[in-house]
Design a protein around this motif. Structure first.
Motif, PDB file in Angstrom:
ATOM      1  N   ARG A 133     -16.598 -20.662  24.202  1.00  0.00           N
ATOM      2  CA  ARG A 133     -15.934 -20.020  25.256  1.00  0.00           C
ATOM      3  C   ARG A 133     -16.335 -18.617  25.404  1.00  0.00           C
ATOM      4  NH1 ARG A 133     -12.316 -22.901  22.471  1.00  0.00           N
ATOM      5  NH2 ARG A 133     -11.488 -20.895  21.516  1.00  0.00           N
ATOM      6  N   GLY A 134     -17.270 -17.800  24.414  1.00  0.00           N
ATOM      7  CA  GLY A 134     -17.584 -16.628  24.782  1.00  0.00           C
ATOM      8  C   GLY A 134     -16.761 -15.532  24.548  1.00  0.00           C
ATOM      9  N   PHE A 135     -15.737 -15.905  24.046  1.00  0.00           N
ATOM     10  CA  PHE A 135     -14.571 -14.928  23.862  1.00  0.00           C
ATOM     11  C   PHE A 135     -13.736 -15.099  22.510  1.00  0.00           C
ATOM     12  CE2 PHE A 135     -10.166 -13.310  23.827  1.00  0.00           C
ATOM     13  CZ  PHE A 135     -10.250 -12.291  24.188  1.00  0.00           C
ATOM     14  N   GLY A 136     -13.467 -14.134  21.800  1.00  0.00           N
ATOM     15  CA  GLY A 136     -12.605 -14.342  20.525  1.00  0.00           C
ATOM     16  C   GLY A 136     -12.122 -12.804  19.914  1.00  0.00           C
ATOM     17  N   ARG A 137     -11.241 -12.613  19.195  1.00  0.00           N
ATOM     18  CA  ARG A 137     -10.567 -11.564  18.765  1.00  0.00           C
ATOM     19  C   ARG A 137     -10.090 -12.071  17.215  1.00  0.00           C
ATOM     20  NH1 ARG A 137     -12.715  -9.759  22.653  1.00  0.00           N
ATOM     21  NH2 ARG A 137     -11.711  -8.204  24.267  1.00  0.00           N
ATOM     22  N   ILE A 138     -10.739 -11.243  16.426  1.00  0.00           N
ATOM     23  CA  ILE A 138     -10.436 -11.605  15.001  1.00  0.00           C
ATOM     24  C   ILE A 138      -9.726 -10.239  14.535  1.00  0.00           C
ATOM     25  CG2 ILE A 138     -11.131 -12.359  12.765  1.00  0.00           C
ATOM     26  CD1 ILE A 138     -13.284 -13.964  14.197  1.00  0.00           C
ATOM     27  N   ILE A 139      -8.568 -10.194  14.022  1.00  0.00           N
ATOM     28  CA  ILE A 139      -7.990  -9.166  13.346  1.00  0.00           C
ATOM     29  C   ILE A 139      -7.526  -9.402  12.015  1.00  0.00           C
ATOM     30  CG2 ILE A 139      -6.071  -7.336  13.893  1.00  0.00           C
ATOM     31  CD1 ILE A 139      -5.985  -8.279  16.983  1.00  0.00           C
ATOM     32  N   ASN A 140      -8.085  -8.642  10.825  1.00  0.00           N
ATOM     33  CA  ASN A 140      -7.872  -8.743   9.923  1.00  0.00           C
ATOM     34  C   ASN A 140      -6.704  -7.541   9.192  1.00  0.00           C
ATOM     35  OD1 ASN A 140      -9.509 -10.954   9.505  1.00  0.00           O
ATOM     36  ND2 ASN A 140     -11.175  -9.724   9.053  1.00  0.00           N
ATOM     37  N   ILE A 141      -5.680  -7.830   8.750  1.00  0.00           N
ATOM     38  CA  ILE A 141      -4.578  -6.975   8.217  1.00  0.00           C
ATOM     39  C   ILE A 141      -5.176  -6.612   7.046  1.00  0.00           C
ATOM     40  CG2 ILE A 141      -2.244  -6.349   8.095  1.00  0.00           C
ATOM     41  CD1 ILE A 141      -3.389  -6.977  10.924  1.00  0.00           C
ATOM     42  N   ALA A 142      -5.817  -5.446   6.774  1.00  0.00           N
ATOM     43  CA  ALA A 142      -6.242  -4.967   5.571  1.00  0.00           C
ATOM     44  C   ALA A 142      -5.188  -4.148   5.020  1.00  0.00           C
ATOM     45  CB  ALA A 142      -7.595  -4.199   5.710  1.00  0.00           C
ATOM     46  N   SER A 143      -5.747  -2.779   4.632  1.00  0.00           N
ATOM     47  CA  SER A 143      -4.488  -1.886   4.377  1.00  0.00           C
ATOM     48  C   SER A 143      -5.380  -0.298   4.003  1.00  0.00           C
ATOM     49  CB  SER A 143      -4.281  -2.293   2.694  1.00  0.00           C
ATOM     50  OG  SER A 143      -3.364  -1.382   2.039  1.00  0.00           O
ATOM     51  N   ALA A 144      -4.449   0.546   3.616  1.00  0.00           N
ATOM     52  CA  ALA A 144      -4.986   1.874   3.337  1.00  0.00           C
ATOM     53  C   ALA A 144      -5.873   1.363   1.858  1.00  0.00           C
ATOM     54  CB  ALA A 144      -3.927   2.742   3.157  1.00  0.00           C
ATOM     55  N   HIS A 145      -5.403   0.370   1.144  1.00  0.00           N
ATOM     56  CA  HIS A 145      -6.027  -0.001   0.094  1.00  0.00           C
ATOM     57  C   HIS A 145      -7.428  -1.067   0.358  1.00  0.00           C
ATOM     58  CE1 HIS A 145      -2.035   0.724  -2.086  1.00  0.00           C
ATOM     59  NE2 HIS A 145      -2.758   1.493  -2.573  1.00  0.00           N
ATOM     60  N   GLY A 146      -7.639  -1.037   1.582  1.00  0.00           N
ATOM     61  CA  GLY A 146      -9.002  -1.603   2.135  1.00  0.00           C
ATOM     62  C   GLY A 146      -9.839  -0.072   2.137  1.00  0.00           C
ATOM     63  N   LEU A 147      -9.521   0.983   1.728  1.00  0.00           N
ATOM     64  CA  LEU A 147     -10.190   2.167   1.802  1.00  0.00           C
ATOM     65  C   LEU A 147     -10.294   3.035   0.784  1.00  0.00           C
ATOM     66  CD1 LEU A 147      -9.106   3.022   5.524  1.00  0.00           C
ATOM     67  CD2 LEU A 147     -11.235   1.884   4.920  1.00  0.00           C
ATOM     68  N   VAL A 148      -9.102   3.111  -0.048  1.00  0.00           N
ATOM     69  CA  VAL A 148      -8.802   3.873  -1.199  1.00  0.00           C
ATOM     70  C   VAL A 148      -8.124   3.020  -2.188  1.00  0.00           C
ATOM     71  CG1 VAL A 148      -8.901   6.082   0.125  1.00  0.00           C
ATOM     72  CG2 VAL A 148      -6.653   4.970  -0.319  1.00  0.00           C
ATOM     73  N   ALA A 149      -8.191   3.512  -3.423  1.00  0.00           N
ATOM     74  CA  ALA A 149      -7.234   2.676  -4.473  1.00  0.00           C
ATOM     75  C   ALA A 149      -6.125   3.513  -4.833  1.00  0.00           C
ATOM     76  CB  ALA A 149      -8.459   2.537  -5.553  1.00  0.00           C
ATOM     77  N   SER A 150      -5.196   2.608  -5.618  1.00  0.00           N
ATOM     78  CA  SER A 150      -3.903   2.923  -6.376  1.00  0.00           C
ATOM     79  C   SER A 150      -4.172   2.529  -7.752  1.00  0.00           C
ATOM     80  CB  SER A 150      -2.953   2.709  -5.704  1.00  0.00           C
ATOM     81  OG  SER A 150      -2.603   3.245  -4.504  1.00  0.00           O
ATOM     82  N   ALA A 151      -3.681   2.880  -8.850  1.00  0.00           N
ATOM     83  CA  ALA A 151      -3.577   2.340 -10.091  1.00  0.00           C
ATOM     84  C   ALA A 151      -2.640   1.174  -9.856  1.00  0.00           C
ATOM     85  CB  ALA A 151      -2.987   3.276 -11.058  1.00  0.00           C
ATOM     86  N   ASN A 152      -2.913   0.231 -10.773  1.00  0.00           N
ATOM     87  CA  ASN A 152      -2.158  -1.168 -10.957  1.00  0.00           C
ATOM     88  C   ASN A 152      -1.953  -1.910  -9.731  1.00  0.00           C
ATOM     89  OD1 ASN A 152      -1.173   0.150 -13.325  1.00  0.00           O
ATOM     90  ND2 ASN A 152       0.603   1.150 -12.421  1.00  0.00           N
ATOM     91  N   LYS A 153      -3.112  -1.914  -9.001  1.00  0.00           N
ATOM     92  CA  LYS A 153      -3.043  -2.873  -7.856  1.00  0.00           C
ATOM     93  C   LYS A 153      -4.564  -3.304  -7.668  1.00  0.00           C
ATOM     94  CE  LYS A 153       0.751  -0.933  -5.186  1.00  0.00           C
ATOM     95  NZ  LYS A 153       1.274  -0.529  -3.854  1.00  0.00           N
ATOM     96  N   ALA A 154      -5.185  -3.700  -8.961  1.00  0.00           N
ATOM     97  CA  ALA A 154      -6.619  -4.143  -8.827  1.00  0.00           C
ATOM     98  C   ALA A 154      -7.077  -5.491  -8.065  1.00  0.00           C
ATOM     99  CB  ALA A 154      -6.926  -4.550 -10.401  1.00  0.00           C
ATOM    100  N   ALA A 155      -6.070  -6.228  -8.014  1.00  0.00           N
ATOM    101  CA  ALA A 155      -6.420  -7.561  -7.078  1.00  0.00           C
ATOM    102  C   ALA A 155      -6.296  -7.194  -5.764  1.00  0.00           C
ATOM    103  CB  ALA A 155      -5.543  -8.656  -7.595  1.00  0.00           C
ATOM    104  N   TYR A 156      -5.070  -6.477  -5.296  1.00  0.00           N
ATOM    105  CA  TYR A 156      -4.630  -6.310  -3.983  1.00  0.00           C
ATOM    106  C   TYR A 156      -6.117  -5.313  -3.344  1.00  0.00           C
ATOM    107  CZ  TYR A 156      -1.855  -5.032  -0.108  1.00  0.00           C
ATOM    108  OH  TYR A 156      -1.232  -4.627   1.286  1.00  0.00           O
TER     109      TYR A 156
END
Ligand code: NAD
Length: 261
Positions: A133-156
């Motif tokens: 159809r030549g149209f689409g919007r894909i929106i991924n809900i990442a997180s501040a944790h997609g950009l920086v880390a915090s302790a105790n959240k390795a998998a996330y």
């Protein structure tokens, strides 16, 4: 901003941020397929609410997005019941906190499957229709944790950083086809996912709910206030709109200054 005639599939839309996004898309006139875990009565109430807010059609699929075959079936069900998928919101997510040395293997596998691999499988499944159809919007809900880390959240943190990479590759591959892919990176949003972390903190530190909230926010965010699911819904609505046609491959922070520091 109108989404009249558009069809959206929102994963993890029975609660929190996903519900905020489904609501905003419905209010703009999109038909919405809800995914997530919920009892039948709750699903019926959510669908009635979305219809009352303007969704011309709604649907529900209880697929467990940890399983690729259930994602394929969910995409097929959406196309069969609502006609196609113009907007895919990869939102379903879970959390588990523990130091790496104690992190349960099965929690690592589940978080990677739900918070990262599910977005890959859903994206793969919607691409052929969007391309045709030549149209689409894909929106991924990442997180501040997609950009920086915090302790105790390795998998996330690993999953959300991975989701940022997937967002960029998706954007580049689909750029010639009128399909955009972006990531929303919220800071703290008061949903059941975060309430569980607050409750754990109250218990571990013997502090009040108010004190736990103040400490949680104060550690990370310049603004000591939660973003709401409705505010994230409005951002997703903009990304889904025609006005965002040339925005692609970007992380959009909505985090009270968390990642500005
Ligand atoms: P939530 O717990 O309120 O909602 C999660 C939703 O995902 C629910 O609808 C649940 O039924 C669904 N879900 C969970 N596992 C699933 C599975 N295996 N298959 C299908 N659906 C499943 O959580 P939330 O806070 O609204 O989180 C939504 C997204 O936003 C997640 O990806 C989360 O990582 C992200 N996020 C949340 C925050 C926050 O502060 N709350 C911040 C940044 C990013």
């Amino acid at each position: 901003m109108t989404l009249n005639g558009r069809v959206a599939l929102v994963t993890g839309a029975t609660s929190g941020i996903g519900l905020g996004i489904a609501t905003a898309l419905a209010e703009a006139g999109a038909a919405v397929m809800l995914n997530g875990f919920a009892a039948a009565a709750q699903v019926a109430a959510l669908r009635a609410d979305l219809a009352a807010r303007g969704a011309p059609a709604t649907g529900y699929c209880g697929a467990d997005v940890a399983h690729p075959h259930e994602i394929a079936a969910m995409v097929a069900q959406t196309c069969s019941e609502l006609g196609r998928i113009d907007i895919l919101v990869n939102n379903a997510g879970i959390q588990h906190t523990a130091p790496i040395a104690d992190f349960p293997d099965e929690k690592w596998d589940a978080i990677l499957a739900i918070n990262l691999s599910a977005a890959f499988h859903a994206t793969k499944a919607v691409i052929p229709g969007m391309k045709s159809r030549g149209f689409g919007r894909i929106i991924n809900i990442a997180s501040a944790h997609g950009l920086v880390a915090s302790a105790n959240k390795a998998a996330y943190v690993a999953a959300k950083h991975g989701l940022m990479g997937l967002t960029k590759v998706t954007a580049i591959e689909l750029a010639p086809h009128g399909i955009t892919c972006n990531a929303i990176c919220p800071g703290w949003v008061l949903t059941p996912l975060v309430q569980a972390q607050l409750d754990a903190r109250c218990q571990a530190e013997g502090i009040s709910a108010e004190e736990a909230r103040r400490l949680l926010l104060g550690e990370k965010q310049a603004m000591i206030t939660f973003t709401t699911p409705a505010q994230i819904g409005k951002l997703a609505l903009f990304l889904a709109s025609d006005d965002a046609a040339t925005m692609t491959g970007v992380p959009l922070s909505i985090d009270g200054g968390w990642t500005a520091q």
